[in-house]
Design a protein around this motif. Structure first.
Motif, PDB file in Angstrom:
ATOM      1  N   ASP A  84       6.114 -58.238  27.858  1.00  0.00           N
ATOM      2  CA  ASP A  84       6.871 -59.045  26.898  1.00  0.00           C
ATOM      3  C   ASP A  84       7.634 -58.121  25.947  1.00  0.00           C
ATOM      4  OD1 ASP A  84       4.982 -58.134  25.064  1.00  0.00           O
ATOM      5  OD2 ASP A  84       4.014 -60.065  24.815  1.00  0.00           O
ATOM      6  N   THR A  85       8.447 -58.704  25.088  1.00  0.00           N
ATOM      7  CA  THR A  85       9.302 -57.921  24.187  1.00  0.00           C
ATOM      8  C   THR A  85       8.479 -57.043  23.248  1.00  0.00           C
ATOM      9  OG1 THR A  85      10.966 -59.652  24.308  1.00  0.00           O
ATOM     10  CG2 THR A  85      11.195 -58.058  22.514  1.00  0.00           C
ATOM     11  N   LYS A  86       7.379 -57.570  22.720  1.00  0.00           N
ATOM     12  CA  LYS A  86       6.547 -56.776  21.807  1.00  0.00           C
ATOM     13  C   LYS A  86       5.979 -55.543  22.516  1.00  0.00           C
ATOM     14  CE  LYS A  86       5.168 -60.601  18.821  1.00  0.00           C
ATOM     15  NZ  LYS A  86       4.055 -61.442  18.366  1.00  0.00           N
ATOM     16  N   LEU A  87       5.524 -55.710  23.742  1.00  0.00           N
ATOM     17  CA  LEU A  87       4.982 -54.577  24.488  1.00  0.00           C
ATOM     18  C   LEU A  87       6.084 -53.582  24.848  1.00  0.00           C
ATOM     19  CD1 LEU A  87       2.594 -53.159  25.770  1.00  0.00           C
ATOM     20  CD2 LEU A  87       2.905 -54.595  27.806  1.00  0.00           C
ATOM     21  N   LEU A  88       7.265 -54.086  25.161  1.00  0.00           N
ATOM     22  CA  LEU A  88       8.387 -53.196  25.469  1.00  0.00           C
ATOM     23  C   LEU A  88       8.772 -52.364  24.246  1.00  0.00           C
ATOM     24  CD1 LEU A  88      10.415 -52.161  27.496  1.00  0.00           C
ATOM     25  CD2 LEU A  88      11.858 -54.150  26.996  1.00  0.00           C
ATOM     26  N   ILE A  89       8.758 -52.976  23.078  1.00  0.00           N
ATOM     27  CA  ILE A  89       9.028 -52.236  21.842  1.00  0.00           C
ATOM     28  C   ILE A  89       7.951 -51.174  21.628  1.00  0.00           C
ATOM     29  CG2 ILE A  89       9.083 -52.426  19.306  1.00  0.00           C
ATOM     30  CD1 ILE A  89      10.360 -55.229  19.750  1.00  0.00           C
ATOM     31  N   GLN A  90       6.709 -51.551  21.815  1.00  0.00           N
ATOM     32  CA  GLN A  90       5.599 -50.605  21.645  1.00  0.00           C
ATOM     33  C   GLN A  90       5.702 -49.468  22.651  1.00  0.00           C
ATOM     34  OE1 GLN A  90       1.691 -52.378  21.781  1.00  0.00           O
ATOM     35  NE2 GLN A  90       0.734 -50.437  22.255  1.00  0.00           N
ATOM     36  N   ASP A  91       5.947 -49.798  23.914  1.00  0.00           N
ATOM     37  CA  ASP A  91       6.084 -48.761  24.940  1.00  0.00           C
ATOM     38  C   ASP A  91       7.228 -47.810  24.615  1.00  0.00           C
ATOM     39  OD1 ASP A  91       3.954 -49.700  26.380  1.00  0.00           O
ATOM     40  OD2 ASP A  91       5.135 -50.562  28.006  1.00  0.00           O
ATOM     41  N   SER A  92       8.345 -48.363  24.161  1.00  0.00           N
ATOM     42  CA  SER A  92       9.498 -47.525  23.812  1.00  0.00           C
ATOM     43  C   SER A  92       9.156 -46.606  22.646  1.00  0.00           C
ATOM     44  CB  SER A  92      10.699 -48.405  23.437  1.00  0.00           C
ATOM     45  OG  SER A  92      11.070 -49.220  24.522  1.00  0.00           O
ATOM     46  N   HIS A  93       8.485 -47.156  21.647  1.00  0.00           N
ATOM     47  CA  HIS A  93       8.121 -46.395  20.453  1.00  0.00           C
ATOM     48  C   HIS A  93       7.190 -45.227  20.796  1.00  0.00           C
ATOM     49  CE1 HIS A  93       6.709 -45.447  16.429  1.00  0.00           C
ATOM     50  NE2 HIS A  93       5.478 -45.657  16.834  1.00  0.00           N
ATOM     51  N   VAL A  94       6.281 -45.448  21.701  1.00  0.00           N
ATOM     52  CA  VAL A  94       5.294 -44.415  22.044  1.00  0.00           C
ATOM     53  C   VAL A  94       5.825 -43.453  23.108  1.00  0.00           C
ATOM     54  CG1 VAL A  94       3.017 -44.041  23.069  1.00  0.00           C
ATOM     55  CG2 VAL A  94       3.345 -45.875  21.408  1.00  0.00           C
ATOM     56  N   HIS A  95       6.433 -43.984  24.148  1.00  0.00           N
ATOM     57  CA  HIS A  95       6.807 -43.148  25.281  1.00  0.00           C
ATOM     58  C   HIS A  95       8.081 -42.341  25.084  1.00  0.00           C
ATOM     59  CE1 HIS A  95       3.913 -45.810  27.340  1.00  0.00           C
ATOM     60  NE2 HIS A  95       3.671 -44.719  28.051  1.00  0.00           N
ATOM     61  N   LEU A  96       9.082 -42.898  24.425  1.00  0.00           N
ATOM     62  CA  LEU A  96      10.338 -42.153  24.282  1.00  0.00           C
ATOM     63  C   LEU A  96      10.165 -40.833  23.530  1.00  0.00           C
ATOM     64  CD1 LEU A  96      12.966 -44.984  23.891  1.00  0.00           C
ATOM     65  CD2 LEU A  96      12.900 -43.222  25.654  1.00  0.00           C
ATOM     66  N   PRO A  97       9.455 -40.786  22.401  1.00  0.00           N
ATOM     67  CA  PRO A  97       9.268 -39.474  21.762  1.00  0.00           C
ATOM     68  C   PRO A  97       8.489 -38.497  22.652  1.00  0.00           C
ATOM     69  CG  PRO A  97       8.721 -41.233  20.229  1.00  0.00           C
ATOM     70  CD  PRO A  97       8.916 -41.868  21.571  1.00  0.00           C
ATOM     71  N   MET A  98       7.489 -38.994  23.358  1.00  0.00           N
ATOM     72  CA  MET A  98       6.713 -38.101  24.231  1.00  0.00           C
ATOM     73  C   MET A  98       7.566 -37.603  25.399  1.00  0.00           C
ATOM     74  SD  MET A  98       4.027 -37.371  22.803  1.00  0.00           S
ATOM     75  CE  MET A  98       3.561 -36.276  24.106  1.00  0.00           C
ATOM     76  N   TYR A  99       8.359 -38.501  25.967  1.00  0.00           N
ATOM     77  CA  TYR A  99       9.298 -38.097  27.019  1.00  0.00           C
ATOM     78  C   TYR A  99      10.204 -36.987  26.492  1.00  0.00           C
ATOM     79  CZ  TYR A  99       9.742 -41.081  31.274  1.00  0.00           C
ATOM     80  OH  TYR A  99       9.635 -41.652  32.503  1.00  0.00           O
ATOM     81  N   GLY A 100      10.709 -37.162  25.252  1.00  0.00           N
ATOM     82  CA  GLY A 100      11.586 -36.161  24.662  1.00  0.00           C
ATOM     83  C   GLY A 100      10.898 -34.827  24.461  1.00  0.00           C
ATOM     84  N   ILE A 101       9.655 -34.864  23.994  1.00  0.00           N
ATOM     85  CA  ILE A 101       8.904 -33.621  23.785  1.00  0.00           C
ATOM     86  C   ILE A 101       8.648 -32.929  25.117  1.00  0.00           C
ATOM     87  CG2 ILE A 101       6.645 -32.703  23.086  1.00  0.00           C
ATOM     88  CD1 ILE A 101       6.710 -34.888  20.828  1.00  0.00           C
ATOM     89  N   ILE A 102       8.266 -33.700  26.119  1.00  0.00           N
ATOM     90  CA  ILE A 102       8.013 -33.112  27.444  1.00  0.00           C
ATOM     91  C   ILE A 102       9.306 -32.523  28.013  1.00  0.00           C
ATOM     92  CG2 ILE A 102       7.397 -33.657  29.838  1.00  0.00           C
ATOM     93  CD1 ILE A 102       5.344 -35.681  28.600  1.00  0.00           C
ATOM     94  N   ALA A 103      10.415 -33.260  27.896  1.00  0.00           N
ATOM     95  CA  ALA A 103      11.701 -32.744  28.383  1.00  0.00           C
ATOM     96  C   ALA A 103      12.088 -31.473  27.633  1.00  0.00           C
ATOM     97  CB  ALA A 103      12.784 -33.813  28.247  1.00  0.00           C
ATOM     98  N   ALA A 104      11.833 -31.426  26.320  1.00  0.00           N
ATOM     99  CA  ALA A 104      12.162 -30.241  25.529  1.00  0.00           C
ATOM    100  C   ALA A 104      11.327 -29.036  25.971  1.00  0.00           C
ATOM    101  CB  ALA A 104      11.951 -30.523  24.039  1.00  0.00           C
ATOM    102  N   VAL A 105      10.034 -29.245  26.151  1.00  0.00           N
ATOM    103  CA  VAL A 105       9.161 -28.142  26.576  1.00  0.00           C
ATOM    104  C   VAL A 105       9.570 -27.650  27.965  1.00  0.00           C
ATOM    105  CG1 VAL A 105       6.791 -27.549  27.217  1.00  0.00           C
ATOM    106  CG2 VAL A 105       7.222 -28.819  25.113  1.00  0.00           C
ATOM    107  N   LEU A 106       9.812 -28.588  28.878  1.00  0.00           N
ATOM    108  CA  LEU A 106      10.244 -28.184  30.222  1.00  0.00           C
ATOM    109  C   LEU A 106      11.595 -27.471  30.163  1.00  0.00           C
ATOM    110  CD1 LEU A 106       9.170 -31.295  32.350  1.00  0.00           C
ATOM    111  CD2 LEU A 106       8.049 -29.052  32.236  1.00  0.00           C
ATOM    112  N   SER A 107      12.478 -27.893  29.249  1.00  0.00           N
ATOM    113  CA  SER A 107      13.777 -27.233  29.099  1.00  0.00           C
ATOM    114  C   SER A 107      13.615 -25.797  28.617  1.00  0.00           C
ATOM    115  CB  SER A 107      14.655 -28.018  28.115  1.00  0.00           C
ATOM    116  OG  SER A 107      14.964 -29.287  28.638  1.00  0.00           O
TER     117      SER A 107
END
Length: 184
Positions: A84-107
């Protein structure tokens, strides 16, 4: 080249190796979770984000019980896990920063691989494009049209491929002697 993974102190090499293996373990569990809840095809992904036409009851019953490893194999993959929308907001809030950190470290690891500059830019761009594709696909599937689920699948596969390429190149650069790298 700012630095060379092959010339780092063995302690740095070991730390990078452990980090990459930890990311790999996390991706294995992430893949297991995706297979249980959304699947790997755009059609299965779309079912997780597109609201059914009939409304579901507002109540939820939670049952807790021990799961054996065989229970995962026997899981009903036809069951739809609706995000649902609430879970999508939560997933985005949690996963996007972690994705960014992982991409930065791999970069940062990519910079030490000794790749031609253009290939380095391509690989770094792919690492950051993966979460953009993944989450834009989720949001567009949810609010625009089911075919956008292909972006989510593409984002997931892109991150998996990017991680695999970086890991294999880094392990090769760090642990194979330079002479062996030239002949393989």
């Amino acid at each position: 080249m700012p630095y060379d993974l092959g010339r780092l102190d063995a302690r740095f090499k070991w730390a990078i190796t452990c980090l990459l293996l930890t990311f790999g373990l996390a991706y294995l569990f992430g893949g297991l979770m995706v297979s249980l809840y959304a699947g790997f095809t755009p059609a299965r992904i779309a079912k997780s984000y597109v609201e059914p036409t009939a409304t579901a009851p507002e109540t939820t019953m939670v049952m807790q019980h021990q799961m054996q490893m065989s229970d995962f194999a026997a899981a009903d993959t036809s069951e739809v896990h609706l995000v649902d929308t609430k879970l999508l907001i939560q997933d985005s809030h949690v996963h996007l920063p972690m994705y960014g950190i992982i991409a930065a470290v791999l970069s940062l690891i990519v910079v030490g691989l000794g790749l031609p500059r253009g290939w380095g830019f391509i690989l770094i761009t792919l690492l950051f494009a993966a979460p953009w594709l993944d989450f834009s696909g989720m949001w567009l599937t949810k609010f625009v049209a089911a075919p956008f689920a292909v972006l989510t699948a593409l984002g997931g596969w892109t991150m998996g491929a990017g991680y695999t390429v970086v890991t294999l190149l880094a392990l090769r650069r760090m642990w194979l002697p330079a002479a062996e790298r030239r002949t393989t």
